[in-house]
Design a protein around this motif. Sequence first.
Motif, PDB file in Angstrom:
ATOM      1  N   UNK A 197      26.990  32.979  37.899  1.00 45.21           N
ATOM      2  CA  UNK A 197      28.190  33.747  38.200  1.00 45.21           C
ATOM      3  C   UNK A 197      27.885  35.232  38.148  1.00 45.21           C
ATOM      4  N   UNK A 198      28.709  36.039  38.834  1.00 39.99           N
ATOM      5  CA  UNK A 198      28.545  37.491  38.797  1.00 39.99           C
ATOM      6  C   UNK A 198      29.885  38.117  38.449  1.00 39.99           C
ATOM      7  N   UNK A 199      29.884  38.930  37.381  1.00 37.51           N
ATOM      8  CA  UNK A 199      31.131  39.570  36.960  1.00 37.51           C
ATOM      9  C   UNK A 199      31.322  40.886  37.692  1.00 37.51           C
ATOM     10  N   UNK A 200      32.510  41.118  38.201  1.00 41.59           N
ATOM     11  CA  UNK A 200      32.797  42.382  38.879  1.00 41.59           C
ATOM     12  C   UNK A 200      34.310  42.589  38.959  1.00 41.59           C
ATOM     13  N   UNK A 201      34.743  43.750  39.466  1.00 45.56           N
ATOM     14  CA  UNK A 201      36.170  44.017  39.597  1.00 45.56           C
ATOM     15  C   UNK A 201      36.801  43.003  40.560  1.00 45.56           C
ATOM     16  N   UNK A 202      38.013  42.626  40.215  1.00 44.35           N
ATOM     17  CA  UNK A 202      38.729  41.604  40.998  1.00 44.35           C
ATOM     18  C   UNK A 202      38.779  41.928  42.503  1.00 44.35           C
ATOM     19  N   UNK A 203      39.156  43.146  42.898  1.00 47.60           N
ATOM     20  CA  UNK A 203      39.225  43.422  44.340  1.00 47.60           C
ATOM     21  C   UNK A 203      37.868  43.244  45.017  1.00 47.60           C
ATOM     22  N   UNK A 204      36.800  43.609  44.298  1.00 50.75           N
ATOM     23  CA  UNK A 204      35.472  43.481  44.858  1.00 50.75           C
ATOM     24  C   UNK A 204      35.100  42.007  44.976  1.00 50.75           C
ATOM     25  N   UNK A 205      35.449  41.237  43.960  1.00 51.84           N
ATOM     26  CA  UNK A 205      35.190  39.801  44.001  1.00 51.84           C
ATOM     27  C   UNK A 205      35.899  39.192  45.203  1.00 51.84           C
ATOM     28  N   UNK A 206      37.155  39.591  45.398  1.00 49.07           N
ATOM     29  CA  UNK A 206      37.928  39.045  46.526  1.00 49.07           C
ATOM     30  C   UNK A 206      37.289  39.429  47.860  1.00 49.07           C
ATOM     31  N   UNK A 207      36.771  40.651  47.927  1.00 47.21           N
ATOM     32  CA  UNK A 207      36.135  41.104  49.173  1.00 47.21           C
ATOM     33  C   UNK A 207      34.887  40.283  49.466  1.00 47.21           C
ATOM     34  N   UNK A 208      34.067  40.063  48.451  1.00 47.63           N
ATOM     35  CA  UNK A 208      32.859  39.263  48.660  1.00 47.63           C
ATOM     36  C   UNK A 208      33.220  37.844  49.082  1.00 47.63           C
ATOM     37  N   UNK A 209      34.248  37.294  48.440  1.00 47.34           N
ATOM     38  CA  UNK A 209      34.645  35.918  48.749  1.00 47.34           C
ATOM     39  C   UNK A 209      35.195  35.810  50.173  1.00 47.34           C
ATOM     40  N   UNK A 210      36.006  36.783  50.563  1.00 48.29           N
ATOM     41  CA  UNK A 210      36.592  36.691  51.901  1.00 48.29           C
ATOM     42  C   UNK A 210      35.525  36.901  52.974  1.00 48.29           C
ATOM     43  N   UNK A 211      34.416  37.485  52.585  1.00 52.71           N
ATOM     44  CA  UNK A 211      33.343  37.761  53.536  1.00 52.71           C
ATOM     45  C   UNK A 211      32.324  36.622  53.588  1.00 52.71           C
ATOM     46  N   UNK A 212      32.447  35.683  52.672  1.00 60.17           N
ATOM     47  CA  UNK A 212      31.411  34.674  52.547  1.00 60.17           C
ATOM     48  C   UNK A 212      32.006  33.339  52.096  1.00 60.17           C
ATOM     49  N   UNK A 213      31.983  32.375  53.011  1.00 61.47           N
ATOM     50  CA  UNK A 213      32.690  31.103  52.761  1.00 61.47           C
ATOM     51  C   UNK A 213      32.088  30.287  51.637  1.00 61.47           C
ATOM     52  N   UNK A 214      30.834  30.581  51.269  1.00 64.70           N
ATOM     53  CA  UNK A 214      30.206  29.776  50.212  1.00 64.70           C
ATOM     54  C   UNK A 214      30.580  30.240  48.802  1.00 64.70           C
ATOM     55  N   UNK A 215      31.345  31.339  48.700  1.00 60.20           N
ATOM     56  CA  UNK A 215      31.642  31.896  47.379  1.00 60.20           C
ATOM     57  C   UNK A 215      33.095  31.663  46.983  1.00 60.20           C
ATOM     58  N   UNK A 216      33.337  31.707  45.671  1.00 57.79           N
ATOM     59  CA  UNK A 216      34.706  31.617  45.164  1.00 57.79           C
ATOM     60  C   UNK A 216      34.841  32.562  43.975  1.00 57.79           C
ATOM     61  N   UNK A 217      36.072  32.947  43.662  1.00 62.11           N
ATOM     62  CA  UNK A 217      36.285  33.843  42.519  1.00 62.11           C
ATOM     63  C   UNK A 217      37.132  33.137  41.472  1.00 62.11           C
ATOM     64  N   UNK A 218      36.781  33.347  40.196  1.00 62.16           N
ATOM     65  CA  UNK A 218      37.593  32.811  39.108  1.00 62.16           C
ATOM     66  C   UNK A 218      37.941  33.954  38.163  1.00 62.16           C
ATOM     67  N   UNK A 219      39.020  33.818  37.399  1.00 61.61           N
ATOM     68  CA  UNK A 219      39.346  34.890  36.442  1.00 61.61           C
ATOM     69  C   UNK A 219      38.267  34.960  35.353  1.00 61.61           C
ATOM     70  N   UNK A 220      38.042  36.164  34.830  1.00 62.49           N
ATOM     71  CA  UNK A 220      36.985  36.308  33.825  1.00 62.49           C
ATOM     72  C   UNK A 220      37.516  36.049  32.418  1.00 62.49           C
ATOM     73  N   UNK A 221      38.795  36.438  32.205  1.00 63.20           N
ATOM     74  CA  UNK A 221      39.388  36.380  30.870  1.00 63.20           C
ATOM     75  C   UNK A 221      38.651  37.234  29.844  1.00 63.20           C
ATOM     76  N   UNK A 222      38.026  38.316  30.321  1.00 67.26           N
ATOM     77  CA  UNK A 222      37.467  39.272  29.363  1.00 67.26           C
ATOM     78  C   UNK A 222      38.630  39.979  28.692  1.00 67.26           C
ATOM     79  N   UNK A 223      38.443  40.318  27.452  1.00 70.18           N
ATOM     80  CA  UNK A 223      39.480  41.033  26.726  1.00 70.18           C
ATOM     81  C   UNK A 223      39.213  42.535  26.841  1.00 70.18           C
ATOM     82  N   UNK A 224      39.951  43.210  27.744  1.00 66.81           N
ATOM     83  CA  UNK A 224      39.640  44.610  28.013  1.00 66.81           C
ATOM     84  C   UNK A 224      40.857  45.496  27.804  1.00 66.81           C
TER      85      UNK A 224
END
Length: 492
Positions: A197-224
């Motif tokens: 897995x790769x941790x990153x900002x949600x909007x960036x994760x969504x961008x990578x996922x929408x650009x690539x059908x093999x990827x998916x995004x899940x919530x991180x649940x980091x306490x920030x």
Amino acid sequence: MKKRFGLLLALIAALVMLVVPVGNTTHAQAADNSLEKIQKKGVLVMGTSPDYPPYEFQATVNGKSTVVGMDVQIGKKVAKDLGVKLKIKSMSFDSLLVALQTGKIDMIISGMNPTPARRKNVAFTHTYYQGGYDIVINKTDKAKYKNKDSFSGGTLGAQTGTTQYNASKSQTKNTTVKGMTSQSDLILALQSHKLDGVAMEKPSAEAYVSNNKQLAAIPSDFNMSSSATSSAIAFRKGSTSLVNKVNKTVDQIKKENLVKKDYLPAAGKYLKTNTVNTSMTHYWKAFLTGIEYTLIITVCSVFFGFIIGILLALARMAKGNFFKNLLRWIATAYVEFIRGTPMMVQVMFVYFGLGLFVNLPALTSGIIAISLNSGAYVAEYIRGGINSVNIGQTEAARSLGMSNGETMRYVVLPQALKNIWPSLGNEFITLIKDSSIVSIIGVTELIYQSNIVRSDTYRGVAPIVVIMVLYFILTFTASRILNYFERKMQHD
Ligand code: ARG
């Protein structure tokens, strides 16, 4: 031996003294004329790491690879409101803070979170966007991973120097955390299952996922804390007037909801068109520029390195009075020091370290660092070459009435050069390859270009194969040419 050691210590001490106090004071305090200074200069240099859609990324605009994204729009608005021009400088995320502190750039807009630790070193504006953290995974693993805690026993990747990297380290158990400098490399590593897995900002994760059908995004649940999940613009510490002025722009962006209304949709459009052309031939211009810069750096560095090498070799062979001995010690210490430190560190020292005194462009810094480095090695070849010339030659020349200098110039050096030609040729070939190190300070040579093509196309391996072949063609041609001259020299 003892003396030499003492001198070396003195040299190191001098270097340290030179660097330490400067690092803390320059650019920091002083009277605050930051706003005035930028407006006088007329340009605002924005540093960013364009591997983070929709914040900043590379896209082909009118046939040219360009940095686009919502942060770029924000930078443009900031510059416009200040009445200056915007210039964008791309670099890896973990170089941004140093670059800002050493004056290579004027501000950072790179999806950067204003954390307390960073606040100690730079000044932040109000935040302009609230992101939050996600984890990108391979779609096939969707059943396996739910949030950060599912990676126990697995490997999580994050960009070095980021808040996600720190969070992944401190808030997971039993998880190997791997840092890489580029976000696009992380995604490639994920796709080839080097990472889970790769941790990153949600909007960036969504961008990578929408650009690539093999990827998916899940919530991180980091306490920030909320400051660690929203983005702000960074300026040098103490730039109060500038920050206050830019805060007005940021406040307006927020009040008019410009990010959601204009900037994000605009970035989204680039993201869609970005996937169109990923053939390597399409990027021939980028590779050509890379070759051009690689050759410029190599040729210049070999030339200056050779001159430095001759001087150093002569200095190393000086003997006699106090001055000559001193010269010899300095030259010896220099050669030892250069050969005892990595070229990568030397390149960064020239660019960032000397950059505190004179603002050297990256290309110049690269050439200086590599010439200084090569000089130390060439000096040793030349010294060996000179020593290999039979002492009888010197004696004969001297008895014919030639001075010491004349003997060296007309009798010894020409013969020495003939002997060391193969080693010099090797040095040239080595530098064609080793000059690639300057890509870390943003010189647009071959490696740098291949990285751009990689993040442009989201293709990991093809650009590497291309530059591998290109490097080989360069070195092979160079070695043929050098061999030709070597044979010719043997004949006359
Ligand atoms: N928000 C994170 C941080 O501030 C990561 C930002 C990465 N940005 C980028 N352009 N790659 O540490």
